[in-house]
Design an enzyme around this catalytic site. Sequence first.
Site, mmCIF file in Angstrom:
data_model
loop_
_atom_site.group_PDB
_atom_site.id
_atom_site.type_symbol
_atom_site.label_atom_id
_atom_site.label_comp_id
_atom_site.label_asym_id
_atom_site.label_seq_id
_atom_site.Cartn_x
_atom_site.Cartn_y
_atom_site.Cartn_z
ATOM 1 N N GLU A 120 5.936 -10.682 14.619
ATOM 2 C CA GLU A 120 5.424 -11.259 15.859
ATOM 3 C C GLU A 120 5.715 -12.753 15.928
ATOM 4 O O GLU A 120 6.109 -13.283 16.953
ATOM 5 C CB GLU A 120 3.916 -11.000 15.967
ATOM 6 C CG GLU A 120 3.341 -11.415 17.296
ATOM 7 C CD GLU A 120 1.869 -11.057 17.416
ATOM 8 O OE1 GLU A 120 1.273 -11.438 18.432
ATOM 9 O OE2 GLU A 120 1.319 -10.406 16.498
ATOM 10 N N ARG B 107 0.821 -1.216 0.000
ATOM 11 C CA ARG B 107 0.000 0.000 0.000
ATOM 12 C C ARG B 107 0.851 1.260 0.000
ATOM 13 O O ARG B 107 0.412 2.301 -0.481
ATOM 14 C CB ARG B 107 -1.002 -0.017 1.155
ATOM 15 C CG ARG B 107 -2.120 -1.048 0.956
ATOM 16 C CD ARG B 107 -3.138 -1.028 2.076
ATOM 17 N NE ARG B 107 -2.568 -1.275 3.371
ATOM 18 C CZ ARG B 107 -2.477 -2.462 3.959
ATOM 19 N NH1 ARG B 107 -2.961 -3.523 3.363
ATOM 20 N NH2 ARG B 107 -1.949 -2.593 5.148
#
Length: 183
Positions: free
Chosen positions: A104, A67
């Site tokens: 993560e 994006r």
Amino acid sequence: MTSTTESTRELLLSRIRDVADYPKPGVVFKDITPLLADPVAFTALTDALAELCVRHDATKIVGLEARGFILAAPVAVRAGIGFVPVRKAGKLPGATLSQTYELEYGSAEIEIHAEDLEADDRVMVIDDVLATGGTAEASLDLIRRAGAQVAGVAVLMELGFLAGRARLDPALAGIPLEALITV
């Protein structure tokens, strides 16, 4: 803080849609496609980011996949400066510099064409969202390894509750981080 007006912030925020439980249960995804579809809002966003590039004397813009490309390319045109994509590993032809960073759960790798940046370039990093800061931090490392200077980091939206700014702060080393909207 940017000179973006409160009315511009309100316009941008009004065009960002919350999508519950995407991409997994418990997550509220911030969908910017309604903003991109609105020519007035997209123009206001492009103008605000271009103004930051001019203010920080940027000579190139790095857009982060994917994006970030959508935002950075028209900003580069508006500001009259070059655009350099930072891609996921294996997507750029030719010689690249790569940087691995921690997610993560696991790690990821991004790449840049080093020859697209020069020692006298001042590079503005543009992305849609600052979340945990991992991708932005890796991009700063890539820019510096390519021999260029970082002029700043600009994002449409900062997810403050994920503490990306705190993670990114040491890598910024005093370079400005500008978020048009913080949620």
